[in-house]
Design a protein around this motif. Structure first.
Motif, PDB file in Angstrom:
ATOM      1  N   PRO A 597       0.819  -1.225   0.000  1.00  0.00           N
ATOM      2  CA  PRO A 597       0.000   0.000   0.000  1.00  0.00           C
ATOM      3  C   PRO A 597       0.846   1.265   0.000  1.00  0.00           C
ATOM      4  CG  PRO A 597      -0.088  -1.083   2.137  1.00  0.00           C
ATOM      5  CD  PRO A 597       0.610  -2.023   1.209  1.00  0.00           C
ATOM      6  N   ARG A 598       2.043   1.210   0.586  1.00  0.00           N
ATOM      7  CA  ARG A 598       2.930   2.381   0.572  1.00  0.00           C
ATOM      8  C   ARG A 598       3.394   2.671  -0.841  1.00  0.00           C
ATOM      9  NH1 ARG A 598       3.882   7.286   2.216  1.00  0.00           N
ATOM     10  NH2 ARG A 598       6.106   7.837   2.208  1.00  0.00           N
ATOM     11  N   VAL A 599       3.669   1.629  -1.621  1.00  0.00           N
ATOM     12  CA  VAL A 599       4.059   1.816  -3.020  1.00  0.00           C
ATOM     13  C   VAL A 599       2.912   2.429  -3.806  1.00  0.00           C
ATOM     14  CG1 VAL A 599       4.677   0.586  -5.137  1.00  0.00           C
ATOM     15  CG2 VAL A 599       5.778  -0.027  -2.972  1.00  0.00           C
ATOM     16  N   ARG A 600       1.704   1.935  -3.562  1.00  0.00           N
ATOM     17  CA  ARG A 600       0.540   2.496  -4.252  1.00  0.00           C
ATOM     18  C   ARG A 600       0.363   3.974  -3.906  1.00  0.00           C
ATOM     19  NH1 ARG A 600      -2.679  -1.207  -2.965  1.00  0.00           N
ATOM     20  NH2 ARG A 600      -3.578  -0.267  -1.091  1.00  0.00           N
ATOM     21  N   GLU A 601       0.563   4.319  -2.653  1.00  0.00           N
ATOM     22  CA  GLU A 601       0.421   5.709  -2.234  1.00  0.00           C
ATOM     23  C   GLU A 601       1.491   6.600  -2.877  1.00  0.00           C
ATOM     24  OE1 GLU A 601       0.688   8.309   1.924  1.00  0.00           O
ATOM     25  OE2 GLU A 601       0.549   6.117   1.970  1.00  0.00           O
ATOM     26  N   LEU A 602       2.738   6.101  -2.934  1.00  0.00           N
ATOM     27  CA  LEU A 602       3.819   6.887  -3.541  1.00  0.00           C
ATOM     28  C   LEU A 602       3.613   7.036  -5.043  1.00  0.00           C
ATOM     29  CD1 LEU A 602       6.936   5.496  -1.629  1.00  0.00           C
ATOM     30  CD2 LEU A 602       5.864   7.744  -1.383  1.00  0.00           C
ATOM     31  N   LYS A 603       3.104   6.028  -5.698  1.00  0.00           N
ATOM     32  CA  LYS A 603       2.826   6.134  -7.130  1.00  0.00           C
ATOM     33  C   LYS A 603       1.748   7.182  -7.399  1.00  0.00           C
ATOM     34  CE  LYS A 603       4.200   1.501  -8.662  1.00  0.00           C
ATOM     35  NZ  LYS A 603       3.731   0.223  -9.250  1.00  0.00           N
ATOM     36  N   ARG A 604       0.756   7.198  -6.523  1.00  0.00           N
ATOM     37  CA  ARG A 604      -0.287   8.222  -6.677  1.00  0.00           C
ATOM     38  C   ARG A 604       0.301   9.617  -6.456  1.00  0.00           C
ATOM     39  NH1 ARG A 604      -3.297   6.683  -2.810  1.00  0.00           N
ATOM     40  NH2 ARG A 604      -4.329   5.023  -3.959  1.00  0.00           N
ATOM     41  N   LYS A 605       1.172   9.722  -5.482  1.00  0.00           N
ATOM     42  CA  LYS A 605       1.821  11.006  -5.214  1.00  0.00           C
ATOM     43  C   LYS A 605       2.701  11.426  -6.386  1.00  0.00           C
ATOM     44  CE  LYS A 605       5.124  13.170  -2.035  1.00  0.00           C
ATOM     45  NZ  LYS A 605       5.961  12.954  -0.830  1.00  0.00           N
ATOM     46  N   ARG A 606       3.438  10.464  -6.947  1.00  0.00           N
ATOM     47  CA  ARG A 606       4.323  10.786  -8.077  1.00  0.00           C
ATOM     48  C   ARG A 606       3.524  11.219  -9.292  1.00  0.00           C
ATOM     49  NH1 ARG A 606       6.800   9.053 -12.597  1.00  0.00           N
ATOM     50  NH2 ARG A 606       9.082   9.353 -12.732  1.00  0.00           N
ATOM     51  N   ALA A 607       2.368  10.559  -9.525  1.00  0.00           N
ATOM     52  CA  ALA A 607       1.530  10.955 -10.656  1.00  0.00           C
ATOM     53  C   ALA A 607       1.050  12.389 -10.490  1.00  0.00           C
ATOM     54  CB  ALA A 607       0.349   9.997 -10.789  1.00  0.00           C
ATOM     55  N   GLY A 608       0.703  12.796  -9.264  1.00  0.00           N
ATOM     56  CA  GLY A 608       0.308  14.181  -9.033  1.00  0.00           C
ATOM     57  C   GLY A 608       1.442  15.158  -9.262  1.00  0.00           C
ATOM     58  N   ALA A 652      11.116  16.696  -5.872  1.00  0.00           N
ATOM     59  CA  ALA A 652      10.149  15.828  -5.197  1.00  0.00           C
ATOM     60  C   ALA A 652       9.949  14.524  -5.963  1.00  0.00           C
ATOM     61  CB  ALA A 652       8.822  16.561  -5.045  1.00  0.00           C
ATOM     62  N   ILE A 653       9.947  14.622  -7.291  1.00  0.00           N
ATOM     63  CA  ILE A 653       9.806  13.398  -8.096  1.00  0.00           C
ATOM     64  C   ILE A 653      11.024  12.505  -7.909  1.00  0.00           C
ATOM     65  CG2 ILE A 653       9.726  12.541 -10.465  1.00  0.00           C
ATOM     66  CD1 ILE A 653       8.010  14.964 -11.179  1.00  0.00           C
ATOM     67  N   LEU A 654      12.207  13.103  -7.866  1.00  0.00           N
ATOM     68  CA  LEU A 654      13.430  12.328  -7.681  1.00  0.00           C
ATOM     69  C   LEU A 654      13.436  11.617  -6.326  1.00  0.00           C
ATOM     70  CD1 LEU A 654      16.175  11.589  -8.891  1.00  0.00           C
ATOM     71  CD2 LEU A 654      17.142  13.601  -7.759  1.00  0.00           C
ATOM     72  N   LEU A 655      13.007  12.330  -5.277  1.00  0.00           N
ATOM     73  CA  LEU A 655      12.943  11.711  -3.954  1.00  0.00           C
ATOM     74  C   LEU A 655      11.902  10.587  -3.905  1.00  0.00           C
ATOM     75  CD1 LEU A 655      13.188  14.875  -1.663  1.00  0.00           C
ATOM     76  CD2 LEU A 655      14.946  13.143  -2.044  1.00  0.00           C
ATOM     77  N   THR A 656      10.798  10.794  -4.577  1.00  0.00           N
ATOM     78  CA  THR A 656       9.766   9.744  -4.608  1.00  0.00           C
ATOM     79  C   THR A 656      10.263   8.505  -5.334  1.00  0.00           C
ATOM     80  OG1 THR A 656       8.058  11.459  -4.600  1.00  0.00           O
ATOM     81  CG2 THR A 656       7.382   9.255  -5.254  1.00  0.00           C
TER      82      THR A 656
END
Length: 781
Positions: A597-608, A652-656
């Motif tokens: 679920p953490r990966v799913r959350e980070l992917k959603r954040k990266r898409a934003g 932020a994208i690089l850190l994600t």
């Protein structure tokens, strides 16, 4: 000066009582007079009486020394003088009679024995505890039964231990039994009595009489036993039958000869090893569950609306088992874990008895939703078109759409995995019934697009075993065929298959044969059909060569697949196979891997962040390019601010991305859900109940075939049978034969069919399947 008045001085007591080392000692003037183990009330009273009798102390001094009231000391002295030592022995405190055995409790014990027919002391004790929360010892229960003439004393074995005798066993009373034959009447053998094999009267096997329960109707002695060979509850039941009464479930007895012919009770008894439960035999409980489905009770809870006194006649008891007895029985069945074995045993019985035919097997899956709170796997609900928690029921029916084999599995398993398992299981069961190896290899399986898979086709074709090792012939709809079937010319459909159905009218379907190249499989035979009404085309795939399966037979079988859908629909709506008698959840041996679920959350954040970066780049382009003439509005942010925001977004994208690289893509289910584990449902109770429901479905179909000999409306035969079976009637025991008289029907065709159906069933020499084995005669008034 008087020494007795000296200040601070007290005269020494002549009698002293001390306790030490677990003994009580009495000293008189410093000398030991008497000693006894501490707590012996009789010795204490005797010491008081003796000391007073010998004049060694007055009553007041004795009362003070022994710590008793002076009146008690006086009573001890008086009783000893009148009756001696026996009068001083302490009696049990409280009421002298059996205070727990109140009239109400005695009535409950007798109610369980006489009305429900419970014969074991342990079963009576269990029923009292479960129903009324009364804790009564076995000896107290036996005392009540002995006082009412219902129970013999406990027998003793050679080793001196107590051995519980049968409640209705009269073997010890043989010297009191006289063989009195009535003049002019043939001697009647007792039910379950001696038949020359050394078994005394009342001997039973498996909770029934000496006859095999569920055996062929008409076999064995069907005459009634003398009353002395039956328990009081059985006598009450027989008296009620002799008096006669209307019964709301009289039509259910029409199934008795078919239940015997198709070995319902022996099949269950061969797998389920529970002889009795709460006073009911396995046969009686199985009959109760059979008729529970016949009469359309929608659930175990719905069984509350049954008339227990009238329903009990179907199993030979004054009352049917209660809802709670049936629930506890199913819990015991679950503990056995024999559901799969019972399914196989019934399937063998269907093939042997002809209720199912070998040759063509339709396979399909049915989703059973689960609305409970347990976290279990999700599956795809085909009707609601959404994922839901639930389970799958994979059913196999024969060419005439009679269900004979099924699997109940978790949603983690799908039809692609179960088709090979069903084929292997069917072949194993077919070999057990005597089907030859050649016919086993010619098994034809038909399934829908859910089974479309090159890997499955290769497995059924036996390509993993080499040439000539085909496991089964398959027929299935082709997926993605609309890309090429509509390119075929209309004139190529120059052959016609005549397709027949059981109910609807036959139709002619144009078709053509061709071959297609299937990815990961190779060349495959295809039959393309075209609807005569709307010209819609579909393709059928099969691995059967033309010399083994003709194209018309392929079209006939695949078009008849809707019969399987109708069979599932009938099981769903009439026999309620979606119902589960209580859910029991179990932990999985190993938790499955799920998306982190953490990966799913980070992917959603990266898409934003990526979307925000794209908007900033567009805004930067507005600064670099000259604005159009019609747009004179100044940009809200300066060029430097936009560049700064772009740098922040890229960082932020690089850190994600860096954080995503460190996290695993999948973790265990319990890790993803804060320690909550994924569970699975135990389906043992449902497997057992569904075995009975499938048997009811096949038995009703067989009864419909008998009814069609005298009823012309084939489309209406099912409701006609329901009208006959659910008809009330009058039951009366006359001359050792149970007369079942159904009420007449206003509809003349149904009345005619019911009368002739009764005649056909009477020719089977039916008997009741209970311990009495009473001959039955059916008729319509």
């Amino acid at each position: 000066m008087n020494e007795f008045n000296f200040p601070g001085w007290r005269p020494q007591k002549s009698i002293q009582v001390t306790e030490s080392d677990g003994r009580t000692r009495v000293f008189v003037r410093g000398q030991l007079y008497m000693s006894w183990p501490s707590g012996d009330e009789g010795c204490l009273r005797l010491a008081i009486a003796q000391l007073h009798e010998c004049g060694l102390g007055p009553r007041e001094e004795l009362a003070e020394a022994f710590g008793r009231h002076v009146n008690s000391v006086q009573r001890y002295v008086r009783d000893f003088a009148e009756a001696g030592l026996q009068a001083l022995i302490a009696e049990r405190r409280g009421p002298k009679g059996p205070w727990k055995l109140t009239p109400g409790l005695r009535g409950k014990i007798l109610l369980i024995v006489l009305r429900e027919g419970v014969g074991k002391l342990e079963a009576i004790q269990q029923r009292l505890a479960e129903t009324w929360q009364e804790e009564v010892s076995l000896s107290s229960i036996q005392q009540v039964l002995v006082e009412n003439g219902l129970e013999a004393p406990l027998a003793r074995d050679a080793g001196g231990g107590a051995v519980q005798a049968e409640l209705w066993n009269r073997e010890a009373e043989r010297q009191l039994s006289l063989a009195l034959d009535v003049v002019g009447e043939a001697p009647r053998a007792s039910v379950g009595g001696s038949d020359g094999s050394g078994c005394g009267p009342g001997k039973e096997t498996g909770g029934a009489t000496g006859h095999a329960p569920g055996g062929e109707a008409g076999v064995g002695d069907m005459r009634m036993a003398y009353r002395r060979q039956h328990s009081p509850a059985q006598r009450v039941y027989l008296d009620q039958l002799e008096q006669g009464a209307y019964n709301a479930y009289a039509g259910g007895l029409l199934f008795a000869p078919l239940l015997a012919r198709y070995q319902y009770l022996p099949t269950l008894g061969g797998v389920i090893t529970i002889a009795t439960h709460e006073g009911y035999s396995l046969e009686e409980l199985a009959l109760a569950l059979f008729y529970l489905d016949v009469f359309g009770f929608r659930s175990m809870e719905d069984f509350k609306r049954a008339y227990r006194e009238e329903f009990g006649v179907l199993m030979g008891r004054t009352q049917s088992p209660s809802l709670f007895t049936l629930r506890r029985f199913l819990h015991k069945v679950r503990e056995l874990g024999r559901g799969e074995a019972l399914i196989d045993e019934f399937a063998v019985g269907y093939l042997k008895a002809g209720l199912a035919a070998w040759g063509v097997m339709y396979i399909d899956g049915h989703f059973m939703p689960y609305y409970g709170l347990h976290p279990i796997s999700k599956g795809w609900h085909g009707v609601r078109q959404m994922p839901m928690k639930g389970s799958y029921n994979f059913l196999a029916v024969d060419e005439h759409f009679s269900p004979w084999l099924f699997l109940i599995r978790s949603c983690r398993e799908d039809l692609l995995q179960k088709i090979p398992e069903l084929i292997e299981k069917a072949k194993k069961l077919g070999a057990k019934t005597g089907v030859g190896q050649e016919r086993l290899d010619e098994l034809i399986v038909v399934f829908d697009r859910e089974g479309y898979s090159a890997e499955l086709y290769r497995y059924l074709d036996g390509k993993d075993q080499g040439e000539g090792n085909r496991r089964a012939l398959f027929i299935s709809w082709a997926k993605y065929a609309d890309k090429w079937v509509n390119d075929l010319a209309e004139g190529q459909f120059n052959r016609v298959a005549h397709v027949t159905y059981e109910i609807r009218k036959a139709e002619d379907i144009p078709y053509l044969e061709t071959t297609r190249l299937m990815s990961k499989y190779g060349k495959i035979r295809a039959v393309v059909i075209q609807s005569a009404r709307d010209k819609k085309r579909s393709a059928i795939y099969t691995n059967g060569p033309a010399q083994e399966i003709g194209a018309e037979a392929i079209v006939q079988w695949i078009c008849g697949r809707w019969g399987e859908e109708n069979a599932i629909k009938e099981l769903l709506h009439k026999h309620l196979i979606n119902y589960t008698p209580g859910y029991v959840a179990e932990e999985l041996e190993e938790q499955p891997m799920v998306e982190n679920p953490r990966v799913r959350e980070l992917k959603r954040k990266r898409a934003g962040l990526v979307g925000e970066l794209n908007r900033l780049k567009i805004e930067l382009a507005d600064h670099l390019l000259p604005p159009p003439s019609h747009k004179r509005r100044a940009p809200p942010r300066s060029r430097k601010e936009v560049l700064d925001r772009i740098a922040v977004a890229e960082s932020a994208i690089l850190l994600t991305d860096h954080e995503l690289d460190r996290l695993p893509a999948e973790i265990r289910f319990d890790q993803a859900h804060a320690g909550e584990k994924l569970l699975r449902l135990n389906h043992e109770k449902k497997r057992f109940l569904d075995c009975i429901k499938v048997f009811v479905c096949n038995l009703q179909a067989q009864m419909c075939r008998l009814l069609l000999k005298h009823y012309d409306w084939k489309k209406e035969v099912v409701p006609a049978l329901a009208m006959i079976v659910e008809r009330t009637g009058y039951l009366k025991l006359e001359g050792g034969q149970l007369e079942v008289t159904l009420r007449r029907f206003t509809d003349r065709e149904i009345d005619y069919a019911a009368r002739h159906l009764c005649e056909d069933l009477n020719n089977m020499r039916p008997v009741t399947l209970d311990r009495f084995r009473l001959p039955i005669r059916y008729q319509v008034e």
